[in-house]
Write an enzyme that holds these catalytic residues in place. Structure first.
Site, mmCIF file in Angstrom:
data_model
loop_
_atom_site.group_PDB
_atom_site.id
_atom_site.type_symbol
_atom_site.label_atom_id
_atom_site.label_comp_id
_atom_site.label_asym_id
_atom_site.label_seq_id
_atom_site.Cartn_x
_atom_site.Cartn_y
_atom_site.Cartn_z
ATOM 1 C CB SER A 66 7.792 5.172 -3.384
ATOM 2 O OG SER A 66 7.365 5.851 -1.968
ATOM 3 C CB ALA A 67 3.483 6.060 -5.827
ATOM 4 C CG HIS A 101 8.620 5.122 1.804
ATOM 5 N ND1 HIS A 101 9.558 5.682 1.751
ATOM 6 C CD2 HIS A 101 8.094 5.442 0.385
ATOM 7 C CE1 HIS A 101 9.678 5.884 0.021
ATOM 8 N NE2 HIS A 101 8.646 6.437 -0.303
ATOM 9 N N GLY A 118 5.584 8.942 -5.386
ATOM 10 C CA GLY A 118 4.530 10.689 -5.241
ATOM 11 C C GLY A 118 3.311 10.283 -4.729
ATOM 12 C CD GLU A 124 12.352 5.037 3.678
ATOM 13 O OE1 GLU A 124 14.122 5.460 3.748
ATOM 14 O OE2 GLU A 124 11.756 6.070 3.052
#
Lengths: 236, 236
Positions: free
Chosen positions: B122-123, B159, B90, B194
């Protein structure tokens, strides 16, 4: 009366530095031969001297001399004495940190509200908004605040980029990021495509250039506005 | 002994949420039926409940129950009692702000260093680095610090995206941004494409997945490493 050009980018694809804006810049700074340059955003980490030289080259084409703020003993006095200011692009976090560190955010704001002609490109435009929170840059330094000049009553997203329908990348699109911003904040955002700029005259803010801009407001669907549209009333 | 999966993304193109990682996740959390979920990053601004439901759906496929940390009266105790933690993606600024606000950064770090199995995407991976300063996210809230867990001795760029040679966009490429980071900081950065993830076992950090990763170090040319490479020693 405020008098600014707030541009998405310094350079459009296939062009040279500032070339597409030179006529506007010449008009903006018609009252002075010398413009103060704020090179703090340091694109690619280049030095203040190198950045100033690069920008001065473009300004020389319209007969203007550009002087780096880092060459003055007292930067605040330099702003107070300036007849025009240009803040170039680079990293917004570095720019904002340096402006705060040198105690210049408020003096620059005061000067702009008192009519100092101001040109911003990219990061230099970002700081014209209420906050820098719709920058695209990496947070490579920690600024003491995200609050910026508030020379316009909304925020800027420079280099606005439309979603690529052919992309297989799963990272957020620019639109998704700005919508996330509005889950936490209520300040409107103008997504300015490269080659667009805002002409600010007092409280009047007009979209210029060839492209439409994309406007984001909390709890509303984003929409496009055409060049010539007045945003000052629309978004205040 | 530390035991983490630090993944670039939760979802690869054409796949469903976490599907490409389910076998690894099952192995990581083999000691427990219940995993604590940290939904603070709120992708797209969705609620903690909605996000937890979404992630729980993927975990149910491997017979694991996922419980949102926001459902506990005392989040710190929830971390201390957890047998496994998953932090989803997020907005990294929102995630880090909330972790600090709830006093959880240090307890989570302590638990990870004491062997708590941890999954980040991700985050949730970004925060495994020394700082969050190589996030791609917009600074939509102002966190009290950019310092993060330091579960690995370098930073992550999730990413990671290669420059597009056909692009006419003048904004910075990811590589340019990370190089700018290194004009201000000396912590190495692993750009994870990714579908890639890092398997952390004690001080051993191994690149997994099908793609190479791009490594950035201050004052050095970036280079690629292949899956199976050990980064813990390389970058510490």
């Amino acid at each position: 009366m405020k008098n600014l050009i707030v541009a998405s980018t310094s350079t459009v694809y296939g062009g040279s530095h500032l070339d597409y804006l030179l006529e506007e810049i010449s008009h903006l700074f018609s009252n002075t031969e010398e413009v103060l340059f704020i090179p703090y955003a340091r694109p690619g980490g280049i030095s203040h001297d190198t950045y100033t030289e690069k920008a001065a080259e473009a300004f020389s084409q319209i007969g203007k001399k550009l002087v780096g703020i880092h060459t003055f003993d007292n930067a605040e006095t330099a702003i107070k004495n300036a007849k025009g200011v240009f803040t170039g692009g680079g990293n917004t976090f570095v720019l904002v940190s340096q402006l705060y560190q040198n105690g210049l955010m408020q003096p620059l704001r005061d000067a702009i509200f008192n009519g100092l002609p101001y040109l911003g490109t990219s990061a230099g435009s970002n700081i014209c908004g209420v906050t820098m929170q719709t920058t695209n840059d990496m947070p490579i330094v920690y600024p003491p605040s995200f609050k910026t000049l508030g020379a316009i009553p909304f925020n800027i997203n420079p280099h606005y980029l439309d979603p690529d329908p052919t992309s297989t990348h799963m990272g957020e699109t620019r639109e998704t990021r700005i919508k996330e911003y509005h889950t936490q904040n209520n300040i409107p955002v103008a997504g300015l495509r490269e080659g667009s700029w805002l002409q600010v005259t007092g409280d009047t803010v007009i979209l210029k250039g060839e492209h439409s801009a994309r406007i984001f407001q909390q709890d509303k669907e984003p929409f496009e506005i055409e060049p010539g549209t007045e945003l000052g009333v629309l978004l205040s």
